[in-house]
Write a protein that holds these residues in place. Structure first.
Motif, mmCIF file in Angstrom:
data_model
loop_
_atom_site.group_PDB
_atom_site.id
_atom_site.type_symbol
_atom_site.label_atom_id
_atom_site.label_comp_id
_atom_site.label_asym_id
_atom_site.label_seq_id
_atom_site.Cartn_x
_atom_site.Cartn_y
_atom_site.Cartn_z
ATOM 1 N N ASP A 1 42.999 32.969 34.344
ATOM 2 C CA ASP A 1 41.866 33.037 35.260
ATOM 3 C C ASP A 1 41.460 34.492 35.439
ATOM 4 O O ASP A 1 42.274 35.309 35.878
ATOM 5 C CB ASP A 1 42.307 32.475 36.620
ATOM 6 N N TYR A 2 40.207 34.830 35.100
ATOM 7 C CA TYR A 2 39.730 36.194 35.236
ATOM 8 C C TYR A 2 38.469 36.222 36.109
ATOM 9 O O TYR A 2 37.652 35.288 36.076
ATOM 10 C CB TYR A 2 39.393 36.799 33.867
ATOM 11 N N TRP A 3 38.321 37.326 36.851
ATOM 12 C CA TRP A 3 37.180 37.476 37.766
ATOM 13 C C TRP A 3 36.477 38.802 37.537
ATOM 14 O O TRP A 3 37.120 39.819 37.234
ATOM 15 C CB TRP A 3 37.654 37.431 39.219
ATOM 16 N N GLY A 4 35.159 38.783 37.729
ATOM 17 C CA GLY A 4 34.401 40.011 37.757
ATOM 18 C C GLY A 4 34.423 40.627 39.149
ATOM 19 O O GLY A 4 35.007 40.067 40.084
ATOM 20 N N GLN A 5 33.758 41.777 39.273
ATOM 21 C CA GLN A 5 33.778 42.505 40.538
ATOM 22 C C GLN A 5 32.711 42.015 41.520
ATOM 23 O O GLN A 5 32.758 42.362 42.696
ATOM 24 C CB GLN A 5 33.588 44.009 40.280
ATOM 25 N N GLY A 6 31.769 41.240 41.030
ATOM 26 C CA GLY A 6 30.732 40.681 41.881
ATOM 27 C C GLY A 6 29.447 41.489 41.861
ATOM 28 O O GLY A 6 29.461 42.701 41.631
ATOM 29 N N THR A 7 28.344 40.790 42.100
ATOM 30 C CA THR A 7 27.036 41.438 42.218
ATOM 31 C C THR A 7 26.309 40.831 43.402
ATOM 32 O O THR A 7 26.319 39.617 43.600
ATOM 33 C CB THR A 7 26.220 41.294 40.910
ATOM 34 N N GLN A 8 25.711 41.679 44.205
ATOM 35 C CA GLN A 8 25.059 41.227 45.447
ATOM 36 C C GLN A 8 23.677 40.665 45.152
ATOM 37 O O GLN A 8 22.866 41.292 44.467
ATOM 38 C CB GLN A 8 24.937 42.394 46.429
ATOM 39 N N VAL A 9 23.427 39.499 45.707
ATOM 40 C CA VAL A 9 22.091 38.894 45.675
ATOM 41 C C VAL A 9 21.636 38.723 47.119
ATOM 42 O O VAL A 9 22.334 38.081 47.919
ATOM 43 C CB VAL A 9 22.105 37.533 44.952
ATOM 44 N N THR A 10 20.500 39.302 47.449
ATOM 45 C CA THR A 10 19.939 39.201 48.790
ATOM 46 C C THR A 10 18.540 38.625 48.695
ATOM 47 O O THR A 10 17.686 39.166 47.987
ATOM 48 C CB THR A 10 19.897 40.567 49.472
ATOM 49 N N VAL A 11 18.335 37.515 49.401
ATOM 50 C CA VAL A 11 17.028 36.858 49.415
ATOM 51 C C VAL A 11 16.448 37.029 50.814
ATOM 52 O O VAL A 11 16.939 36.446 51.785
ATOM 53 C CB VAL A 11 17.139 35.371 49.041
ATOM 54 N N GLN B 1 42.040 45.067 27.133
ATOM 55 C CA GLN B 1 41.847 44.994 28.576
ATOM 56 C C GLN B 1 40.742 43.981 28.884
ATOM 57 O O GLN B 1 39.636 44.087 28.368
ATOM 58 C CB GLN B 1 41.456 46.365 29.118
ATOM 59 N N VAL B 2 41.060 43.042 29.752
ATOM 60 C CA VAL B 2 40.081 42.019 30.128
ATOM 61 C C VAL B 2 39.044 42.616 31.069
ATOM 62 O O VAL B 2 39.384 43.312 32.028
ATOM 63 C CB VAL B 2 40.787 40.837 30.803
ATOM 64 N N GLN B 3 37.793 42.354 30.763
ATOM 65 C CA GLN B 3 36.709 42.807 31.630
ATOM 66 C C GLN B 3 35.652 41.720 31.751
ATOM 67 O O GLN B 3 35.294 41.075 30.770
ATOM 68 C CB GLN B 3 36.056 44.072 31.073
#
Length: 120
Positions: free
Chosen positions: A108-118, A1-3
Motif C-alpha cells: 500500500d503506497y500513498w502520495g503526499q496529497g494535493t489540495q482542492v478548494t471549491v 524508491q517508491v513515489q
C-alpha cells in the motif's frame, strides 16, 4: 524508491473542473489498483474512485458518480481524476493510493496529497 506525486489541485469556482494527476515510480505500476481518496477538515479519509490494474473495473463513491472520472495510463505510470461540476463539498486534500494484494499480503503506497478548494 517508491513515489506517488499528485498534481493539478487548486482553487476553482463551483461548477468548474479540475484534473488531478498522480505520477508513479519505483514499483510495477500496471500490477497495482489505483485509487483517489480525499480528506476534508475534521472528517475521515474516504475513497473517491478506484480503478483496477487492468482498468477493467472502476468504482466511485456515490457523491461523485456522473461528475468524476478516473483513468490510468500504464505506459506513463500515471492515474488521473477528472473532476467536473465541482461543489463546495468536494473541498478536501486528495490523495493517490496504489494497492497490490496477493496471498503474501498487501502493498500500500500513498502520495503526499494535493489540495482542492471549491469556493466562489
Amino acid at each position: 524508491q517508491v513515489q506517488l506525486v499528485e498534481s493539478g489541485g487548486g482553487l476553482v469556482q463551483p461548477g468548474g473542473s479540475l484534473r488531478l494527476s498522480c505520477a508513479a515510480a519505483g514499483f510495477t505500476f500496471s500490477d497495482y489498483a489505483m485509487s483517489w481518496y480525499r480528506q476534508a477538515p475534521g472528517k475521515e479519509r474516504e475513497l473517491v474512485a478506484r480503478i483496477r490494474s487492468t482498468g477493467g473495473t472502476i468504482d466511485y463513491t456515490d457523491s461523485v458518480k456522473g461528475r468524476f472520472t478516473i483513468s490510468r495510463d500504464n505506459a506513463k505510470k500515471t492515474v488521473y481524476l477528472q473532476m467536473n461540476s465541482l461543489k463546495p463539498e468536494d473541498t478536501a486534500v486528495y490523495y493517490c493510493n496504489a494497492r497490490y494484494s496477493d496471498y503474501r499480503g498487501v502493498s500500500d503506497y500513498w502520495g503526499q496529497g494535493t489540495q482542492v478548494t471549491v469556493s466562489s
